[in-house]
Design a protein around this motif. Sequence first.
Motif, PDB file in Angstrom:
ATOM      1  N   ALA A   1     -70.247  67.082  23.003  1.00 48.87           N
ATOM      2  CA  ALA A   1     -70.811  66.160  23.967  1.00 48.87           C
ATOM      3  C   ALA A   1     -69.733  66.004  25.015  1.00 48.87           C
ATOM      4  O   ALA A   1     -68.823  65.208  24.877  1.00 48.87           O
ATOM      5  CB  ALA A   1     -71.136  64.823  23.311  1.00 48.87           C
ATOM      6  N   ALA A   2     -69.778  66.827  26.020  1.00 46.67           N
ATOM      7  CA  ALA A   2     -68.687  66.903  26.981  1.00 46.67           C
ATOM      8  C   ALA A   2     -68.631  65.652  27.835  1.00 46.67           C
ATOM      9  O   ALA A   2     -69.603  65.271  28.466  1.00 46.67           O
ATOM     10  CB  ALA A   2     -68.869  68.134  27.866  1.00 46.67           C
ATOM     11  N   ALA A   3     -67.468  65.062  27.851  1.00 49.03           N
ATOM     12  CA  ALA A   3     -67.253  63.908  28.708  1.00 49.03           C
ATOM     13  C   ALA A   3     -66.871  64.371  30.097  1.00 49.03           C
ATOM     14  O   ALA A   3     -66.905  63.601  31.029  1.00 49.03           O
ATOM     15  CB  ALA A   3     -66.179  63.010  28.122  1.00 49.03           C
TER      16      ALA A   3
ATOM     17  N   LEU B   1     -73.120  57.403  27.275  1.00 48.99           N
ATOM     18  CA  LEU B   1     -72.043  56.408  27.317  1.00 48.99           C
ATOM     19  C   LEU B   1     -70.681  57.102  27.286  1.00 48.99           C
ATOM     20  O   LEU B   1     -69.793  56.763  28.082  1.00 48.99           O
ATOM     21  CB  LEU B   1     -72.152  55.429  26.148  1.00 48.99           C
ATOM     22  CG  LEU B   1     -70.976  54.441  26.044  1.00 48.99           C
ATOM     23  CD1 LEU B   1     -71.030  53.442  27.189  1.00 48.99           C
ATOM     24  CD2 LEU B   1     -70.978  53.742  24.718  1.00 48.99           C
ATOM     25  N   ILE B   2     -70.507  58.071  26.403  1.00 46.87           N
ATOM     26  CA  ILE B   2     -69.227  58.770  26.280  1.00 46.87           C
ATOM     27  C   ILE B   2     -68.916  59.538  27.560  1.00 46.87           C
ATOM     28  O   ILE B   2     -67.774  59.572  28.019  1.00 46.87           O
ATOM     29  CB  ILE B   2     -69.221  59.710  25.054  1.00 46.87           C
ATOM     30  CG1 ILE B   2     -69.350  58.892  23.770  1.00 46.87           C
ATOM     31  CG2 ILE B   2     -67.981  60.577  25.023  1.00 46.87           C
ATOM     32  CD1 ILE B   2     -68.280  57.837  23.589  1.00 46.87           C
ATOM     33  N   THR B   3     -69.911  60.152  28.159  1.00 47.79           N
ATOM     34  CA  THR B   3     -69.712  60.863  29.423  1.00 47.79           C
ATOM     35  C   THR B   3     -69.276  59.893  30.511  1.00 47.79           C
ATOM     36  O   THR B   3     -68.318  60.156  31.245  1.00 47.79           O
ATOM     37  CB  THR B   3     -70.995  61.600  29.839  1.00 47.79           C
ATOM     38  OG1 THR B   3     -71.324  62.545  28.810  1.00 47.79           O
ATOM     39  CG2 THR B   3     -70.817  62.322  31.155  1.00 47.79           C
ATOM     40  N   ALA B   4     -69.969  58.759  30.624  1.00 42.97           N
ATOM     41  CA  ALA B   4     -69.603  57.750  31.629  1.00 42.97           C
ATOM     42  C   ALA B   4     -68.199  57.214  31.368  1.00 42.97           C
ATOM     43  O   ALA B   4     -67.408  57.042  32.300  1.00 42.97           O
ATOM     44  CB  ALA B   4     -70.626  56.613  31.623  1.00 42.97           C
ATOM     45  N   TYR B   5     -67.870  56.968  30.120  1.00 44.30           N
ATOM     46  CA  TYR B   5     -66.545  56.489  29.744  1.00 44.30           C
ATOM     47  C   TYR B   5     -65.477  57.518  30.137  1.00 44.30           C
ATOM     48  O   TYR B   5     -64.431  57.173  30.689  1.00 44.30           O
ATOM     49  CB  TYR B   5     -66.523  56.215  28.239  1.00 44.30           C
ATOM     50  CG  TYR B   5     -65.191  55.797  27.666  1.00 44.30           C
ATOM     51  CD1 TYR B   5     -64.505  54.696  28.141  1.00 44.30           C
ATOM     52  CD2 TYR B   5     -64.643  56.505  26.604  1.00 44.30           C
ATOM     53  CE1 TYR B   5     -63.288  54.307  27.583  1.00 44.30           C
ATOM     54  CE2 TYR B   5     -63.435  56.114  26.038  1.00 44.30           C
ATOM     55  CZ  TYR B   5     -62.768  55.019  26.531  1.00 44.30           C
ATOM     56  OH  TYR B   5     -61.570  54.648  25.977  1.00 44.30           O
ATOM     57  N   GLY B   6     -65.769  58.779  29.900  1.00 47.61           N
ATOM     58  CA  GLY B   6     -64.822  59.848  30.201  1.00 47.61           C
ATOM     59  C   GLY B   6     -64.540  60.026  31.675  1.00 47.61           C
ATOM     60  O   GLY B   6     -63.432  60.373  32.054  1.00 47.61           O
ATOM     61  N   ILE B   7     -65.538  59.783  32.515  1.00 51.74           N
ATOM     62  CA  ILE B   7     -65.325  59.957  33.959  1.00 51.74           C
ATOM     63  C   ILE B   7     -64.990  58.637  34.648  1.00 51.74           C
ATOM     64  O   ILE B   7     -64.812  58.593  35.855  1.00 51.74           O
ATOM     65  CB  ILE B   7     -66.538  60.622  34.636  1.00 51.74           C
ATOM     66  CG1 ILE B   7     -67.796  59.772  34.520  1.00 51.74           C
ATOM     67  CG2 ILE B   7     -66.747  62.025  34.089  1.00 51.74           C
ATOM     68  CD1 ILE B   7     -68.999  60.311  35.311  1.00 51.74           C
ATOM     69  N   GLY B   8     -64.925  57.568  33.872  1.00 52.74           N
ATOM     70  CA  GLY B   8     -64.552  56.273  34.440  1.00 52.74           C
ATOM     71  C   GLY B   8     -65.658  55.566  35.194  1.00 52.74           C
ATOM     72  O   GLY B   8     -65.388  54.758  36.084  1.00 52.74           O
TER      73      GLY B   8
END
Length: 146
Positions: free
Chosen positions: A30-32, A62-69
């Motif tokens: 699940a690429a962030a 959620l993890i993607t959004a978290y990863g890109i800030g």
Amino acid sequence: MPAFISTHAAKWGVAALAGLASLGLAVGPAAASADSAPASSAAQAPQSSGHPKGAVKYADRLITAYGIGDAVVVDQLATKNVVAALAEHNDGHAKRWHRTSADSGKGYTWVSYTNLDTHEVMNLTVRNAIATDKGRDAVREVEFVG
């Protein structure tokens, strides 16, 4: 040990290792971020016992959004407690998370991610009904291990 028995034991051992190694070939991160590297050879494909797809996709968003800030999307997808825990825990290694498992029961889905840089594990608890309806705050809990 007789040579016959040890030879057969060795053959079974090699066959078992080959079977286990083949499990690590199908990896679905699940690429962030778009440039995240594939998981290490020790990683396995995400495991599941029939989790609702909507809840897992919701957690992946959620993890993607978290990863890109993207704080706006994180705020929409998680409760205030989860948002605060993610903000507090952000140590600059948030971009490379790989989904390692998902399981569901009693109206919830639990999704685990492993950080490809630090090997830390993040466990999310997602409320299935809210995630399926694409509502707000479906991610109810977060736990960091390691």
